[in-house]
Design a protein around this motif. Structure first.
Motif, PDB file in Angstrom:
ATOM      1  N   ILE A 116       0.844  -1.201   0.000  1.00 23.00           N
ATOM      2  CA  ILE A 116       0.000   0.000   0.000  1.00 23.00           C
ATOM      3  C   ILE A 116       0.880   1.251   0.000  1.00 23.00           C
ATOM      4  CG2 ILE A 116      -1.594   1.361   1.410  1.00 23.00           C
ATOM      5  CD1 ILE A 116      -2.931  -1.304   2.178  1.00 23.00           C
ATOM      6  N   ALA A 117       1.922   1.250   0.827  1.00 23.65           N
ATOM      7  CA  ALA A 117       2.823   2.405   0.861  1.00 23.65           C
ATOM      8  C   ALA A 117       3.540   2.581  -0.475  1.00 23.65           C
ATOM      9  CB  ALA A 117       3.846   2.244   1.979  1.00 23.65           C
ATOM     10  N   LEU A 118       3.888   1.466  -1.107  1.00 23.80           N
ATOM     11  CA  LEU A 118       4.574   1.526  -2.395  1.00 23.80           C
ATOM     12  C   LEU A 118       3.655   2.048  -3.496  1.00 23.80           C
ATOM     13  CD1 LEU A 118       7.350   0.842  -3.550  1.00 23.80           C
ATOM     14  CD2 LEU A 118       6.442  -1.386  -4.180  1.00 23.80           C
ATOM     15  N   ILE A 119       2.373   1.783  -3.389  1.00 24.59           N
ATOM     16  CA  ILE A 119       1.411   2.285  -4.375  1.00 24.59           C
ATOM     17  C   ILE A 119       1.026   3.730  -4.074  1.00 24.59           C
ATOM     18  CG2 ILE A 119      -0.960   1.996  -5.217  1.00 24.59           C
ATOM     19  CD1 ILE A 119      -0.511  -1.048  -4.817  1.00 24.59           C
ATOM     20  N   VAL A 120       0.888   4.059  -2.809  1.00 26.84           N
ATOM     21  CA  VAL A 120       0.459   5.407  -2.423  1.00 26.84           C
ATOM     22  C   VAL A 120       1.549   6.453  -2.684  1.00 26.84           C
ATOM     23  CG1 VAL A 120      -0.124   6.814  -0.402  1.00 26.84           C
ATOM     24  CG2 VAL A 120      -1.291   4.660  -0.799  1.00 26.84           C
ATOM     25  N   ALA A 121       2.818   6.085  -2.505  1.00 32.89           N
ATOM     26  CA  ALA A 121       3.917   7.052  -2.663  1.00 32.89           C
ATOM     27  C   ALA A 121       3.941   7.697  -4.049  1.00 32.89           C
ATOM     28  CB  ALA A 121       5.253   6.382  -2.351  1.00 32.89           C
ATOM     29  N   PRO A 122       3.894   6.948  -5.155  1.00 34.30           N
ATOM     30  CA  PRO A 122       3.890   7.643  -6.452  1.00 34.30           C
ATOM     31  C   PRO A 122       2.603   8.399  -6.725  1.00 34.30           C
ATOM     32  CG  PRO A 122       3.764   5.276  -6.787  1.00 34.30           C
ATOM     33  CD  PRO A 122       3.997   5.501  -5.335  1.00 34.30           C
ATOM     34  N   ILE A 123       1.487   7.908  -6.179  1.00 28.38           N
ATOM     35  CA  ILE A 123       0.223   8.629  -6.390  1.00 28.38           C
ATOM     36  C   ILE A 123       0.280   9.990  -5.704  1.00 28.38           C
ATOM     37  CG2 ILE A 123      -2.241   8.611  -5.829  1.00 28.38           C
ATOM     38  CD1 ILE A 123      -2.149   5.555  -6.248  1.00 28.38           C
ATOM     39  N   ILE A 124       0.743  10.020  -4.459  1.00 29.06           N
ATOM     40  CA  ILE A 124       0.868  11.299  -3.743  1.00 29.06           C
ATOM     41  C   ILE A 124       1.880  12.203  -4.442  1.00 29.06           C
ATOM     42  CG2 ILE A 124       1.652  12.365  -1.595  1.00 29.06           C
ATOM     43  CD1 ILE A 124       0.514   9.981  -0.111  1.00 29.06           C
ATOM     44  N   SER A 125       2.969  11.614  -4.892  1.00 26.27           N
ATOM     45  CA  SER A 125       4.001  12.391  -5.564  1.00 26.27           C
ATOM     46  C   SER A 125       3.482  12.988  -6.873  1.00 26.27           C
ATOM     47  CB  SER A 125       5.216  11.512  -5.827  1.00 26.27           C
ATOM     48  OG  SER A 125       6.193  12.221  -6.507  1.00 26.27           O
ATOM     49  N   LEU A 126       2.791  12.178  -7.670  1.00 34.12           N
ATOM     50  CA  LEU A 126       2.229  12.698  -8.927  1.00 34.12           C
ATOM     51  C   LEU A 126       1.161  13.745  -8.669  1.00 34.12           C
ATOM     52  CD1 LEU A 126       1.967   9.434 -11.037  1.00 34.12           C
ATOM     53  CD2 LEU A 126       3.522  11.348 -11.409  1.00 34.12           C
ATOM     54  N   LEU A 127       0.369  13.552  -7.632  1.00 39.34           N
ATOM     55  CA  LEU A 127      -0.641  14.540  -7.268  1.00 39.34           C
ATOM     56  C   LEU A 127       0.018  15.850  -6.848  1.00 39.34           C
ATOM     57  CD1 LEU A 127      -3.677  15.006  -6.829  1.00 39.34           C
ATOM     58  CD2 LEU A 127      -3.344  14.262  -4.475  1.00 39.34           C
ATOM     59  N   PHE A 128       1.076  15.756  -6.070  1.00 42.58           N
ATOM     60  CA  PHE A 128       1.815  16.946  -5.649  1.00 42.58           C
ATOM     61  C   PHE A 128       2.398  17.690  -6.858  1.00 42.58           C
ATOM     62  CE2 PHE A 128       6.021  18.705  -4.605  1.00 42.58           C
ATOM     63  CZ  PHE A 128       5.631  19.724  -3.761  1.00 42.58           C
ATOM     64  N   VAL A 129       3.026  16.952  -7.770  1.00 39.60           N
ATOM     65  CA  VAL A 129       3.629  17.571  -8.953  1.00 39.60           C
ATOM     66  C   VAL A 129       2.549  18.230  -9.802  1.00 39.60           C
ATOM     67  CG1 VAL A 129       4.835  17.065 -11.117  1.00 39.60           C
ATOM     68  CG2 VAL A 129       5.656  16.080  -8.988  1.00 39.60           C
ATOM     69  N   TYR A 130       1.416  17.543  -9.978  1.00 38.22           N
ATOM     70  CA  TYR A 130       0.338  18.110 -10.774  1.00 38.22           C
ATOM     71  C   TYR A 130      -0.250  19.362 -10.116  1.00 38.22           C
ATOM     72  CZ  TYR A 130      -4.159  18.739 -13.000  1.00 38.22           C
ATOM     73  OH  TYR A 130      -5.235  19.293 -13.636  1.00 38.22           O
ATOM     74  N   LEU A 131      -0.471  19.317  -8.814  1.00 39.54           N
ATOM     75  CA  LEU A 131      -1.040  20.487  -8.136  1.00 39.54           C
ATOM     76  C   LEU A 131      -0.100  21.684  -8.188  1.00 39.54           C
ATOM     77  CD1 LEU A 131      -2.780  18.891  -5.033  1.00 39.54           C
ATOM     78  CD2 LEU A 131      -3.859  19.877  -7.053  1.00 39.54           C
ATOM     79  N   MET A 132       1.181  21.433  -8.053  1.00 36.88           N
ATOM     80  CA  MET A 132       2.135  22.541  -8.160  1.00 36.88           C
ATOM     81  C   MET A 132       2.114  23.138  -9.572  1.00 36.88           C
ATOM     82  SD  MET A 132       3.639  23.230  -5.297  1.00 36.88           S
ATOM     83  CE  MET A 132       2.074  22.968  -4.513  1.00 36.88           C
ATOM     84  N   TYR A 133       1.972  22.278 -10.560  1.00 38.17           N
ATOM     85  CA  TYR A 133       1.876  22.767 -11.946  1.00 38.17           C
ATOM     86  C   TYR A 133       0.573  23.533 -12.149  1.00 38.17           C
ATOM     87  CZ  TYR A 133       1.499  22.683 -17.022  1.00 38.17           C
ATOM     88  OH  TYR A 133       1.349  23.035 -18.336  1.00 38.17           O
TER      89      TYR A 133
END
Length: 172
Positions: A116-133
């Motif tokens: 779960i942590a391995l799946i959640v980490a890229p999702i949170i990271s991609l969400l963060f990158v997208y929101l910053m953009y």
């Protein structure tokens, strides 16, 4: 398995059982696998820099532009670099996935939290990158690294180190 495992044996075990998450593994082999994956990670790092330079992620943006256009280009550059860095870190974690799953299976423990942590980490990271953009802000790779630090709280590394420390205490 025996206690003195050579690098060749560790590499053969790593490559032969890469797609077999329920194959048996010893604590010593798990420890060696953490070092055997380093050449693969170096190759991934070289690939990351090659892709980054092909996408012109590290090229300087001409400062002799209007402030608005300069900011927009910096945000786009930060978005692309954050995206590539997130993908790189996810692949980085996948190199140890089978070893971790094998150790969870050998210990008789569930790997659910780790997965779960391995799946959640890229999702949170991609969400963060997208929101910053989306908010036209430059993302910081520091936060991306923190998101990908999350799976390390659920892996077997601490258990193996505690087991080694206990064994050394008993010997002395």
């Amino acid at each position: 398995m025996k206690n003195n495992i050579t690098w060749k044996e560790a590499w053969q075990d790593y490559t032969r059982n890469f797609f077999k998450p329920k194959a048996p593994i010893s604590y010593e082999m798990y420890d060696k696998h953490r070092w055997v994956s380093v050449p693969l990670l170096i190759l991934l790092l070289i690939l990351f820099f090659f892709i980054s330079y092909q996408l012109d992620l590290f090229d300087s943006i001409d400062w002799n532009q209007s402030l608005e256009k300069y900011h927009k280009l910096k945000v786009e550059q930060a978005f692309l670099s954050g995206l590539v860095f997130t993908i790189f870190l996810f692949i980085f974690h996948l190199t140890d996935l089978t070893t971790e799953l094998r150790m969870f299976h050998a210990r008789g423990k569930s790997a659910r939290d780790y997965l779960i942590a391995l799946i959640v980490a890229p999702i949170i990271s991609l969400l963060f990158v997208y929101l910053m953009y989306r908010f036209e802000q430059e993302n910081q790779t520091f936060f991306i690294i923190i998101f990908f630090y999350l799976p390390s709280y659920f892996n077997n590394w601490r258990y193996i180190n505690n087991r080694k420390a206990d064994r050394l205490r008993k010997e002395y």
